[in-house]
Write a protein that holds these residues in place. Structure first.
Motif, PDB file in Angstrom:
ATOM      1  N   ALA A  46       0.835  -1.204   0.000  1.00 33.10           N
ATOM      2  CA  ALA A  46       0.000   0.000   0.000  1.00 33.10           C
ATOM      3  C   ALA A  46       0.870   1.254   0.000  1.00 33.10           C
ATOM      4  O   ALA A  46       0.578   2.220  -0.711  1.00 33.10           O
TER       5      ALA A  46
ATOM      6  N   ARG B 285      -2.884   0.231  -5.557  1.00 33.35           N
ATOM      7  CA  ARG B 285      -4.190   0.830  -5.260  1.00 33.35           C
ATOM      8  C   ARG B 285      -5.112  -0.094  -4.483  1.00 33.35           C
ATOM      9  O   ARG B 285      -5.814   0.345  -3.574  1.00 33.35           O
ATOM     10  N   VAL B 286      -5.136  -1.373  -4.839  1.00 35.95           N
ATOM     11  CA  VAL B 286      -6.016  -2.318  -4.150  1.00 35.95           C
ATOM     12  C   VAL B 286      -5.586  -2.485  -2.697  1.00 35.95           C
ATOM     13  O   VAL B 286      -6.413  -2.458  -1.785  1.00 35.95           O
TER      14      VAL B 286
ATOM     15  N   ARG C  30      -3.885  -0.362  -0.948  1.00 31.03           N
ATOM     16  CA  ARG C  30      -4.125   0.916  -0.257  1.00 31.03           C
ATOM     17  C   ARG C  30      -5.576   1.034   0.186  1.00 31.03           C
ATOM     18  O   ARG C  30      -5.862   1.432   1.323  1.00 31.03           O
ATOM     19  N   LEU C  31      -6.497   0.690  -0.686  1.00 29.41           N
ATOM     20  CA  LEU C  31      -7.917   0.742  -0.332  1.00 29.41           C
ATOM     21  C   LEU C  31      -8.248  -0.234   0.796  1.00 29.41           C
ATOM     22  O   LEU C  31      -9.011   0.085   1.704  1.00 29.41           O
TER      23      LEU C  31
ATOM     24  N   LYS D 177      -6.747   1.222   3.985  1.00 30.00           N
ATOM     25  CA  LYS D 177      -7.423   2.462   4.351  1.00 30.00           C
ATOM     26  C   LYS D 177      -8.790   2.205   4.976  1.00 30.00           C
ATOM     27  O   LYS D 177      -9.160   2.839   5.956  1.00 30.00           O
ATOM     28  N   HIS D 178      -9.541   1.255   4.432  1.00 25.98           N
ATOM     29  CA  HIS D 178     -10.916   1.070   4.868  1.00 25.98           C
ATOM     30  C   HIS D 178     -11.150  -0.117   5.808  1.00 25.98           C
ATOM     31  O   HIS D 178     -12.153  -0.129   6.515  1.00 25.98           O
TER      32      HIS D 178
ATOM     33  N   TYR E 140      -1.127   3.433   5.500  1.00 21.54           N
ATOM     34  CA  TYR E 140      -1.042   3.363   4.038  1.00 21.54           C
ATOM     35  C   TYR E 140      -0.289   4.556   3.426  1.00 21.54           C
ATOM     36  O   TYR E 140      -0.124   4.624   2.231  1.00 21.54           O
TER      37      TYR E 140
END
Length: 59
Positions: free
Chosen positions: A24, A29-30, A32-33, A36-37, A58
């Motif tokens: 991340a 991107r995957v 990181r998401l 993050k969530h 992240y």
């Protein structure tokens, strides 16, 4: 109880060896998401990283 040393060990794991968090931070991107969530709310290593380094796991 572990105290400060266990927090710093968890933070170091998140920084250097966590397969999701390291990807991340490199820009995946995957990953990181996901961090993050989901992961930073559940994972004790991510929470320790945020506490020690004063940055999101992240970033």
């Amino acid at each position: 109880m572990g105290g400060a040393s266990s927090i710093s060990k968890r933070a170091e794991f998140c920084k250097a060896r966590c397969p999701i968090c390291t990807r991340a931070r490199k820009g995946n991107r995957v990953a990181r998401l996901f961090v993050k969530h989901i992961d930073r709310k559940v994972c004790p290593a991510c929470r320790a990283y945020e506490r020690v380094y004063q940055k999101r796991a992240y970033e």
